[in-house]
Design a protein around this motif. Structure first.
Motif: not given
Lengths: 111, 111
Positions: A15-17, A20-21, A23-24, A92-94, A96
């Motif tokens: 999940d991208l959320g 991001f959480r 990596l925050a 999944r997240f090319p 990143l």
DNA sequence: CTTCAGGTACGATTCAAGTCGTACCTGAAG
DNA sequence: CTTCAGGTACGACTTGAATCGTACCTGAAG
């Protein structure tokens, strides 16, 4: 001898959320930046990152990274190995990991 | 008639940590996903996103996005315009908007 | 003028997350 | 066996962030 691989989510359900959480946080991001910059993707020890935080907190951060699907943790009992899930992340997240690798203090290290 | 452009940081000083923190929130990420998916980059109204939160909270979220350098806010006095800073983001964090656009329900996804 | 919708300012509340202290577990080396 | 370093579990503390209530501002339309 073979350590057990603590399981994280499959590549498809990342999940991208959650990512991001994960990596925050500054410390987790520094870990991921180092991992992304190292193209050899070799397994690393937990204390090879020199994080300025207690070991309990480190345990917490590595768990978050694993549950986000960004790393694998290999449990050897009295020590632990860390490995970047580069293939899954790239699938999944090319882009990143390129983004993270560019933040490396060693300079922009594109291919 | 020209609204004042509320200032955010310059493209060079955009911080990846600040950006990830901004994108960690579900509502802010949904805004950015919509903006990234719209290639026309037209100016949009604040309430064109149908966020299920109060207007005070919306003010807060748009401010965070602006201070992260992701959007411009144009102040017309009694209303406000939102515009994606696509060029700056692409310059500083290439691939980020593609990552966000791929999360769009419509799917500008490169498969 | 008054009204009204969009937006902001400030404060209060609530909740999640980062951090560490204490205690305990695990395996390797004496 | 004992010791010791690496790691975890649980709880407590603290800080930051998301949310909203109340009050106020702004410009357009009656």
């Amino acid at each position: 001898m073979a350590g057990k691989n603590l399981v994280g989510p499959e590549a498809d359900v990342l999940d991208l959320g959650t990512v991001f959480r994960a990596l925050a946080d500054e410390h987790r991001r520094s870990v991921m930046t180092e991992l992304a910059a190292d193209r050899s993707d070799s397994e690393r020890g937990c204390n090879s990152f020199n994080l300025p935080i207690s070991k309990q907190t480190q345990t917490h951060h590595f768990r978050v990274l694993r549950e986000a699907g960004l790393i694998d943790e290999i449990d050897y009992g009295n020590r632990k190995g860390i490995r970047l899930r580069r293939a899954d992340i790239d699938k999944r997240f090319p882009g990143l990991l390129t983004l993270l690798g560019a933040e490396s203090p060693g300079g922009t290290a594109p291919r």
